[in-house]
Design a protein around this motif. Structure first.
Motif, short mmCIF file in Angstrom:
data_model
loop_
_atom_site.label_atom_id
_atom_site.label_comp_id
_atom_site.label_asym_id
_atom_site.label_seq_id
_atom_site.Cartn_x
_atom_site.Cartn_y
_atom_site.Cartn_z
N ASN A 1 0.83 -1.21 0.00
CA ASN A 1 0.00 0.00 0.00
C ASN A 1 0.86 1.26 0.00
N LEU A 2 0.41 2.28 -0.73
CA LEU A 2 1.15 3.54 -0.76
C LEU A 2 0.97 4.32 0.54
N GLU A 3 -0.13 4.06 1.23
CA GLU A 3 -0.39 4.74 2.49
C GLU A 3 -0.77 3.72 3.56
N LEU A 4 -0.76 4.14 4.80
CA LEU A 4 -1.20 3.29 5.91
C LEU A 4 -2.65 2.90 5.72
N PRO A 5 -3.05 1.73 6.21
CA PRO A 5 -2.27 0.78 7.01
C PRO A 5 -1.42 -0.15 6.15
N HIS A 6 -0.45 -0.78 6.80
CA HIS A 6 0.39 -1.79 6.16
C HIS A 6 0.23 -3.11 6.93
N PRO A 7 -0.77 -3.91 6.58
CA PRO A 7 -1.01 -5.17 7.31
C PRO A 7 0.14 -6.16 7.20
N GLY A 8 1.02 -5.98 6.20
CA GLY A 8 2.15 -6.88 6.05
C GLY A 8 3.31 -6.60 7.00
N ASP A 9 3.29 -5.44 7.66
CA ASP A 9 4.36 -5.12 8.61
C ASP A 9 4.22 -6.00 9.86
N PRO A 10 5.33 -6.26 10.57
CA PRO A 10 5.26 -7.06 11.80
C PRO A 10 4.22 -6.50 12.77
N GLY A 11 3.29 -7.35 13.18
CA GLY A 11 2.26 -6.93 14.11
C GLY A 11 1.05 -6.31 13.45
N GLY A 12 1.08 -6.17 12.11
CA GLY A 12 0.00 -5.48 11.41
C GLY A 12 -1.28 -6.27 11.29
#
Length: 206
Positions: free
Chosen positions: A126-137
């Motif tokens: 994604n160009l903007e938040l949220p980023h569910p792929g980030d650790p803890g997302g």
């Protein structure tokens, strides 16, 4: 024009093994295949190759259309692109927010003028938040160190946001990844199958 949505990536089903059970590789992780090549190894410029690496797309209800990354409609960027089926090809990078499945089709314009776009998949960020792929997302196609999970039935867990913003509250956090269960820290309370070079996730209760 070709566009296919494959956005169901949050809450990937994971195998959990406690006690004397062994770990098995999660089907969502995918092992790297040395002879599989990305369909595009670098940015090609908008329109030169359909959703090539570093190009962007806009998300519709049932389609995902390629647009310029400077467009107001741009929603996500391709961070990796592979030919073939996602179950048979390399795993997407850990920071992938979702996987876009691309089917064969006959667009009005394509990279080589033959009227077809090869079957494959694009790893999207994604160009903007949220980023569910980030650790803890709480989402993304892969579970990584820093992610949280909750019990989803006997011997199974699903990923959820560590901050409690998801539908289900987090119960365990993956604190490390190791080649085999015996290498997990003594404090480990749950073993989660991650796949990849370090397939065993060592998790502790939150």
């Amino acid at each position: 024009m070709v566009a296919m949505l494959g956005l169901r990536c949050a809450g990937v089903l994971l195998a959990v093994f406690a006690g004397v059970a062994g770990c098995q590789q999660s089907s969502s992780s995918g092992s790297q295949s040395p002879d599989r090549k990305p369909s595009s190894s670098g940015p090609s410029g908008y329109g030169a190759v359909f959703l090539a690496v570093d190009e962007c797309g806009s998300r519709g209800r049932e389609t995902f259309t390629e647009v310029s990354c400077t467009s107001e409609r741009a929603a996500a960027r391709v961070i990796a692109r592979y030919d073939g089926k996602v179950t048979e090809g390399p795993a997407c990078p850990a920071r992938t927010d979702f996987v876009l499945h691309i089917s064969e089709g006959r667009p009005t314009g394509d990279e080589n003028g033959d009227g077809e776009v090869p079957r494959g998949y694009a790893c999207m960020r994604n160009l903007e938040l949220p980023h569910p792929g980030d650790p803890g997302g709480g989402g993304g196609p892969r579970t990584v160190v820093g992610d949280c999970v909750y019990s989803a039935g006997e011997g199974e867990v699903r990923e959820t946001a560590c901050d409690g913003s998801g539908t289900n509250a987090p119960e365990y956090r993956v604190t490390s990844a190791v080649p085999e269960r015996a290498l997990c820290p003594a404090a480990t309370q749950l073993y989660v199958s991650l796949g990849g070079k370090n397939p065993v996730g060592c998790a502790v209760r939150m």
